[in-house]
Design a protein around this motif. Structure first.
Motif, PDB file in Angstrom:
ATOM      1  N   PHE A  23       4.717   1.845  -4.106  1.00  0.00           N
ATOM      2  CA  PHE A  23       4.637   2.792  -2.995  1.00  0.00           C
ATOM      3  C   PHE A  23       3.447   2.495  -2.087  1.00  0.00           C
ATOM      4  O   PHE A  23       3.595   2.337  -0.876  1.00  0.00           O
ATOM      5  CB  PHE A  23       4.556   4.227  -3.515  1.00  0.00           C
ATOM      6  N   TYR A  24       2.241   2.440  -2.673  1.00  0.00           N
ATOM      7  CA  TYR A  24       1.053   2.238  -1.852  1.00  0.00           C
ATOM      8  C   TYR A  24       0.971   0.817  -1.311  1.00  0.00           C
ATOM      9  O   TYR A  24       0.534   0.601  -0.176  1.00  0.00           O
ATOM     10  CB  TYR A  24      -0.219   2.628  -2.622  1.00  0.00           C
ATOM     11  N   GLY A  25       1.407  -0.157  -2.103  1.00  0.00           N
ATOM     12  CA  GLY A  25       1.359  -1.547  -1.654  1.00  0.00           C
ATOM     13  C   GLY A  25       2.479  -1.917  -0.701  1.00  0.00           C
ATOM     14  O   GLY A  25       2.231  -2.408   0.396  1.00  0.00           O
ATOM     15  N   GLU A  98      11.551  10.075   1.931  1.00  0.00           N
ATOM     16  CA  GLU A  98      11.956  11.463   2.150  1.00  0.00           C
ATOM     17  C   GLU A  98      10.720  12.242   2.591  1.00  0.00           C
ATOM     18  O   GLU A  98       9.710  12.259   1.884  1.00  0.00           O
ATOM     19  CB  GLU A  98      12.518  12.044   0.859  1.00  0.00           C
ATOM     20  N   PHE A  99      10.802  12.865   3.734  1.00  0.00           N
ATOM     21  CA  PHE A  99       9.656  13.590   4.287  1.00  0.00           C
ATOM     22  C   PHE A  99       9.676  15.045   3.833  1.00  0.00           C
ATOM     23  O   PHE A  99      10.724  15.681   3.800  1.00  0.00           O
ATOM     24  CB  PHE A  99       9.671  13.536   5.814  1.00  0.00           C
ATOM     25  N   VAL A 100       8.496  15.568   3.510  1.00  0.00           N
ATOM     26  CA  VAL A 100       8.332  16.997   3.276  1.00  0.00           C
ATOM     27  C   VAL A 100       8.348  17.687   4.634  1.00  0.00           C
ATOM     28  O   VAL A 100       8.994  18.715   4.824  1.00  0.00           O
ATOM     29  CB  VAL A 100       7.009  17.293   2.528  1.00  0.00           C
ATOM     30  N   ILE A 101       7.625  17.114   5.586  1.00  0.00           N
ATOM     31  CA  ILE A 101       7.669  17.518   7.000  1.00  0.00           C
ATOM     32  C   ILE A 101       7.851  16.233   7.790  1.00  0.00           C
ATOM     33  O   ILE A 101       6.984  15.357   7.781  1.00  0.00           O
ATOM     34  CB  ILE A 101       6.388  18.262   7.435  1.00  0.00           C
ATOM     35  N   LEU A 120       5.616  12.619  -0.044  1.00  0.00           N
ATOM     36  CA  LEU A 120       5.055  12.567  -1.393  1.00  0.00           C
ATOM     37  C   LEU A 120       5.080  11.145  -1.917  1.00  0.00           C
ATOM     38  O   LEU A 120       6.002  10.381  -1.611  1.00  0.00           O
ATOM     39  CB  LEU A 120       5.871  13.450  -2.342  1.00  0.00           C
ATOM     40  N   ASP A 121       4.087  10.798  -2.744  1.00  0.00           N
ATOM     41  CA  ASP A 121       4.148   9.527  -3.458  1.00  0.00           C
ATOM     42  C   ASP A 121       5.045   9.726  -4.681  1.00  0.00           C
ATOM     43  O   ASP A 121       5.507  10.850  -4.936  1.00  0.00           O
ATOM     44  CB  ASP A 121       2.748   8.991  -3.782  1.00  0.00           C
TER      45      ASP A 121
END
Length: 142
Positions: A23-25, A98-101, A120-121
């Protein structure tokens, strides 16, 4: 605004290091630094974030209302330039995030108008990335 900022350091729990690495990379495009079997350093726009393995980490999902949205608390992120923000929003969408907002403009026409997005991660940590057309609005009160 003070232009001589120093990088911040943030360490936080994740329940899956390979998922955090992907995710972060790959999704966020953060360069990886040092790592072990229990943690990974990442370069988040010049800031050091560290994912620490905690398989038993408990997430308390809370929100606060902000400009008509339920903002996840706690959360972290970076204030980007508008061009960086647009590029990141596109990158996240290409990765099917997928966005929370979803990417939007908050406080439109008001002091502090900003582009923002929350997601979210893989461990459920909330992130917000935002951009101001004018960085002087970051701490503006009126």
């Amino acid at each position: 605004m003070n232009t001589e900022h120093r990088p911040f350091h943030l360490a936080f729990p994740v329940d899956d290091l390979p998922a955090a690495r992907q995710f972060y990379g790959e999704v966020l495009g953060c360069a990886e630094g040092r790592s072990s079997d229990c943690w990974i350093d990442f370069n988040l726009y010049g800031h050091q974030i560290v994912t620490h393995l905690d398989p038993d980490a408990k997430r308390h999902k809370r929100t606060n209302p902000v400009d008509g949205e339920n903002v996840p608390v706690p959360h972290f992120g970076v204030v980007l330039t508008p061009d960086q923000w647009d590029a990141l929003a596109e990158r996240l969408q290409q990765h099917g995030t997928e966005f929370v907002i979803a990417p939007t403009v908050r406080f439109r026409g008001e002091v502090g108008e900003q582009a923002t997005m929350f997601f979210l991660d893989p461990s459920g940590n909330a992130l917000e990335f935002k951009a101001f057309a004018n960085d002087d609005q970051l701490f503006a009160t009126h």
